[in-house]
Design an enzyme around this catalytic site. Sequence first.
Site, PDB file in Angstrom:
ATOM      1  N   GLY A 186      37.142  41.112  45.466  1.00  0.00           N
ATOM      2  CA  GLY A 186      36.206  40.368  44.630  1.00  0.00           C
ATOM      3  C   GLY A 186      35.482  39.327  45.622  1.00  0.00           C
ATOM      4  CG  MET A 242      29.227  43.839  47.726  1.00  0.00           C
ATOM      5  SD  MET A 242      28.801  44.027  49.654  1.00  0.00           S
ATOM      6  CE  MET A 242      30.573  43.874  50.229  1.00  0.00           C
ATOM      7  NE  ARG A 243      26.114  41.367  41.529  1.00  0.00           N
ATOM      8  CZ  ARG A 243      26.733  40.790  40.428  1.00  0.00           C
ATOM      9  NH1 ARG A 243      26.465  41.349  39.280  1.00  0.00           N
ATOM     10  NH2 ARG A 243      27.497  39.619  40.594  1.00  0.00           N
ATOM     11  NE  ARG A 278      44.600  34.305  38.995  1.00  0.00           N
ATOM     12  CZ  ARG A 278      43.765  34.591  39.640  1.00  0.00           C
ATOM     13  NH1 ARG A 278      42.443  34.833  38.928  1.00  0.00           N
ATOM     14  NH2 ARG A 278      43.868  35.160  40.919  1.00  0.00           N
ATOM     15  CG  ASP A 309      47.262  34.582  41.413  1.00  0.00           C
ATOM     16  OD1 ASP A 309      47.070  35.748  40.788  1.00  0.00           O
ATOM     17  OD2 ASP A 309      46.047  33.895  41.123  1.00  0.00           O
ATOM     18  CB  ILE A 341      33.606  44.386  45.979  1.00  0.00           C
ATOM     19  CG1 ILE A 341      32.750  43.039  46.094  1.00  0.00           C
ATOM     20  CG2 ILE A 341      33.040  45.334  47.144  1.00  0.00           C
ATOM     21  CD1 ILE A 341      32.963  42.084  47.276  1.00  0.00           C
TER      22      ILE A 341
HETATM   23  P1  AMP Z   1      34.934  38.994  41.077  1.00  0.00           P
HETATM   24  O1  AMP Z   1      35.211  37.909  41.945  1.00  0.00           O
HETATM   25  O2  AMP Z   1      36.100  40.008  41.056  1.00  0.00           O
HETATM   26  O3  AMP Z   1      34.287  38.811  39.987  1.00  0.00           O
HETATM   27  O4  AMP Z   1      34.040  39.920  42.019  1.00  0.00           O
HETATM   28  C1  AMP Z   1      32.492  39.254  42.482  1.00  0.00           C
HETATM   29  C2  AMP Z   1      32.023  40.329  43.755  1.00  0.00           C
HETATM   30  O5  AMP Z   1      31.726  41.524  43.101  1.00  0.00           O
HETATM   31  C3  AMP Z   1      30.551  39.740  43.970  1.00  0.00           C
HETATM   32  O6  AMP Z   1      30.399  39.936  45.643  1.00  0.00           O
HETATM   33  C4  AMP Z   1      29.719  40.586  43.531  1.00  0.00           C
HETATM   34  O7  AMP Z   1      28.407  40.724  44.074  1.00  0.00           O
HETATM   35  C5  AMP Z   1      30.538  41.892  43.596  1.00  0.00           C
HETATM   36  N1  AMP Z   1      29.930  42.850  42.605  1.00  0.00           N
HETATM   37  C6  AMP Z   1      29.769  42.894  41.094  1.00  0.00           C
HETATM   38  N2  AMP Z   1      29.122  43.863  40.719  1.00  0.00           N
HETATM   39  C7  AMP Z   1      28.584  44.595  41.712  1.00  0.00           C
HETATM   40  C8  AMP Z   1      28.013  45.865  41.714  1.00  0.00           C
HETATM   41  N3  AMP Z   1      27.361  46.257  40.907  1.00  0.00           N
HETATM   42  N4  AMP Z   1      27.828  46.328  42.824  1.00  0.00           N
HETATM   43  C9  AMP Z   1      28.180  45.534  44.011  1.00  0.00           C
HETATM   44  N5  AMP Z   1      28.817  44.413  44.049  1.00  0.00           N
HETATM   45  C10 AMP Z   1      29.109  43.983  42.880  1.00  0.00           C
END
Ligand code: AMP
Length: 391
Positions: free
Chosen positions: A207, A281-282, A90, A147, A326
Site C-alpha cells: 500500500g 501508483m494509479r 490500531r 502492528d 497496490i
Molecule cells: P493503501 O495504503 O493500502 O490504501 O494503498 C494505497 C496505494 O494503492 C496507492 O499507491 C494507490 O495508488 C494504490 N491503488 C489503489 N487502487 C489502485 C488501482 N486500481 N491500481 C493501482 N494502484 C492502486
Amino acid sequence: MRQHNIAVINAGSSSLKFSLFEVTPSGPVRRIRGQIAEINTDPVFSARIGTEPSGQDLKLGDAHSGHHRCLHFLLEWLGQHAQVHAAGHRIVHGGLDFCQPVVLDSSVIERLEALIPLAPLHQPYNLEPIRVLSKLYPGLIQVACFDTAFHATKRKEARQFPLPTFLTQAGIRRYGFHGLSYEYIAMKLKEVDPALAQGRVVVAHLGNGASMCAIHHGLAVDSTMGLTAADGLPMGTRSGSLDPGVLLFMVRELNMSLDAVEDVLYRQSGLKGVSGLSHDMRLLEQSDRPEAKDAIDLFVYRIQQQFGALGASLGGIDGAVFTAGIGENSSHVRSQTLQGLQWLGFELDHDANNRHASRITAAKSRIPAYVIPTDEDLMIAHHVQQILIQG
Ligand code: AMP
C-alpha cells in the site's frame, strides 16, 4: 440478546479511519465504515452504513480541523447511529512488552507513550483517541492492538541488528509492522487455501506503506520492516532500506539537519522520490513519463529481491499472497513481480490476474499466488470480541 457494538479506530497523522462492528456469535459483523481525511487542513467526513453503495463526502470546515475536534465530531456522529460498548485501536508500536492485544488503563497508556520515540510519526496519533475516549467515557472498555505483535514469533536472528549490545538493550531491534494485516491474511488463508495456510507463505502488503512477511504454520518468521516503518521496501514516499552510509553522507557532506533527513526518508522518497511525479501508483501507471516507469520497476525489483530473502528465511516458498491498495488492485505490479519469479515456481494466469481473481497463478503453476483483500479493522474487532467474551 442485547446488541453489542465495537468501534474500531485507526488514527493516522492526517486521517481518522473507523468502523463499527456488531458482536455476533459467529464473530464481528461490520455495520459502518468511514473516515475523516485531511484532518489537519480541510477535514472531509465520509461513511458507509450497511450495504449503502457509498456515503456522501461532507466537508467539515475549518472549525473542525485538528485531531481533537475531528474525533469529537466522529464520536458524536457514531453516538447518533449506535451505542458503542467497546473500542479497539490500531497502535503501531507495542515494543518488547506488548505481544498481545491489551485492555487499556492509565498505566498501559503511559507505557505506550514511552514508545513514542520508536514511532514518532505514528504512535502519538494512535494514542490521541484513547485519551479523548477515556475522558469522555471513563467506563468504556478500550483495547490496543499492535502492528508489531504478530512478529513476536520471529526467531532471534530475525529480530536482532548486528549492533553492539548496548543498542540492542536500548530496544533497537527488528520489530516488524503491518502485523494486523498479516494476522488477518493468515486467518483468511485458512478458508482460501487451508493447505497453504499451514505452509511457507510470503505475504506482500503493498500500500502507501509497504512490507512483506514470511509466515509458516500461520506464524511470522521474518519481515522486511525493522525498528521503524521506514525499513524494507520502497513505499509511496518512504525510501525503505538504505545503505546506512547514505544517512551519514546526507548529514556530514550535505550538511542536512536531522529534520531534513527525516523528511527525505519519510516524505520525499519511494515512488514519489524516484518518479518526481507522485506517490500514487494509479497515477504512475497512467503516466507515460520514463521516471514513472523507473519508480514502478524499482518497486517491483525490490519486491522480487525480498521474495528471495524471505524464501531463505522460510527454507522455501509454498505460495504467496498480495494485499493492500497496490497488491489488491494493481495487476501490473503483480504480473511484473511474478513474471520475474518463475524460478520459484510461480506461473501467472494473465486473465485471472487482470480480473483480480482470488487465485492469479495458472493451474499448472508449481506454487500458487493469491489476492486477498486485507481488513485490519476486522482483525481488531475479532480481538476486542475475544476480550469481551473472556470478560
Ligand atoms: P493503501 O495504503 O493500502 O490504501 O494503498 C494505497 C496505494 O494503492 C496507492 O499507491 C494507490 O495508488 C494504490 N491503488 C489503489 N487502487 C489502485 C488501482 N486500481 N491500481 C493501482 N494502484 C492502486
